[in-house]
Scaffold this motif. Structure first.
Motif, short mmCIF file in Angstrom:
data_model
loop_
_atom_site.label_atom_id
_atom_site.label_comp_id
_atom_site.label_asym_id
_atom_site.label_seq_id
_atom_site.Cartn_x
_atom_site.Cartn_y
_atom_site.Cartn_z
N ARG A 297 -1.61 -3.05 8.07
CA ARG A 297 -3.03 -3.18 8.44
C ARG A 297 -3.76 -4.13 7.48
O ARG A 297 -4.75 -4.77 7.85
N ASN A 298 -3.23 -4.25 6.26
CA ASN A 298 -3.86 -5.09 5.24
C ASN A 298 -3.33 -6.54 5.28
O ASN A 298 -3.48 -7.29 4.33
N TRP A 299 -2.75 -6.95 6.40
CA TRP A 299 -2.06 -8.24 6.47
C TRP A 299 -2.95 -9.43 6.16
O TRP A 299 -2.51 -10.40 5.55
N ARG A 300 -4.21 -9.37 6.56
CA ARG A 300 -5.10 -10.52 6.30
C ARG A 300 -5.30 -10.74 4.81
O ARG A 300 -5.25 -11.88 4.32
N GLU A 301 -5.54 -9.66 4.08
CA GLU A 301 -5.74 -9.78 2.64
C GLU A 301 -4.46 -10.25 1.96
O GLU A 301 -4.50 -11.06 1.01
N GLN B 26 0.83 -1.20 0.00
CA GLN B 26 0.00 0.00 0.00
C GLN B 26 0.87 1.26 0.00
O GLN B 26 2.10 1.18 0.00
N GLU C 8 -0.64 1.22 6.21
CA GLU C 8 -1.70 0.63 5.41
C GLU C 8 -1.34 -0.79 4.97
O GLU C 8 -2.19 -1.68 4.94
N THR C 9 -0.07 -1.00 4.65
CA THR C 9 0.36 -2.34 4.24
C THR C 9 0.21 -3.33 5.38
O THR C 9 -0.35 -4.43 5.20
#
Length: 220
Positions: A160-164, A152, A157-158
């Motif tokens: 926080r996006n760990w699940r995806e 991201q 943001e990167t």
């Protein structure tokens, strides 16, 4: 010794002898590393977990061993492992984006990883570690190389996006983005409580499935 293990051994010898950033620096002679290079890289043909970090700091440059500093203490706490397990190459490969201490900036912080390292060595190292089951990418430089378009605009943001990132990646070798464990990032951790509440328990569980409890798992 297998063919792959022998190839990795030879590659690590080449890396240990590397002086590209001193002798042929990107940007010309004025951009040369100002001190003697000391590449730090623990690649492994058997470790299930890869720690892809940034670059050695001054303490690691002196010791020749990765994460021999407070950042390493915090990282081992995040993983839930003790030092003997962490430094066992049968369990963890530790391959930063830059192998040598890049020096300090005007404010005393570490400079970014040298640009010469990754193009020269990283694909070769990764090709010789097909056994990996989990890759931890620490900081923006490792995330840029390993995540590509999944990275991201900001590190927050990167991460926080760990699940995806886990969900859309290789199910046989998921990639988990992490901030740098430097104590300079303590404020970031306080501002982002989801990191300790949500990501770290998942991380410890995944590490525990790959490193047996009798092999250095620390109880939370």
């Amino acid at each position: 010794m297998s063919t792959g293990e022998r190839a990795l051994e030879l590659l690590l010898a080449d890396i240990a002898a590397c002086r590209i950033c001193r002798d042929c620096p990107e940007g010309g002679p004025d951009k040369a590393l100002p001190h003697e290079p000391r590449p730090v890289c623990v690649a492994s043909a058997s470790a299930p977990i890869l720690i892809a970090g940034q670059a050695p700091g001054a303490r690691v440059h002196r010791s020749g061993q990765p994460f021999t500093d407070p950042s390493g203490d915090r990282l081992r706490d995040w993983l839930g492992v003790d030092a003997p397990a962490f430094y066992d190459p049968a369990k963890f490969a530790i391959v930063p984006m830059g192998f040598c201490f890049p020096g300090n900036d005007a404010k005393g912080g570490d400079l970014p990883p040298r640009r010469e390292c990754a193009p020269a060595w990283r694909s070769q190292v990764m090709d010789l570690m097909p056994q990996l089951k989990l890759i931890l990418v620490i900081g923006q430089y490792a995330q840029a190389w390993h995540l590509g378009p999944l990275r991201q605009k900001t590190l927050t943001e990167t991460v926080r996006n760990w699940r995806e990132i886990i969900d859309v990646g290789d199910p046989n070798c998921p990639v988990v983005p992490l901030p740098h464990p430097s104590w300079r990032n303590s404020g970031w951790i306080r501002k982002n409580p989801w990191f300790e509440a949500e990501l770290l328990p998942e991380l410890k569980q995944r590490v525990a499935t790959l490193v047996s409890p009798k092999d250095g798992i620390v109880s939370s």
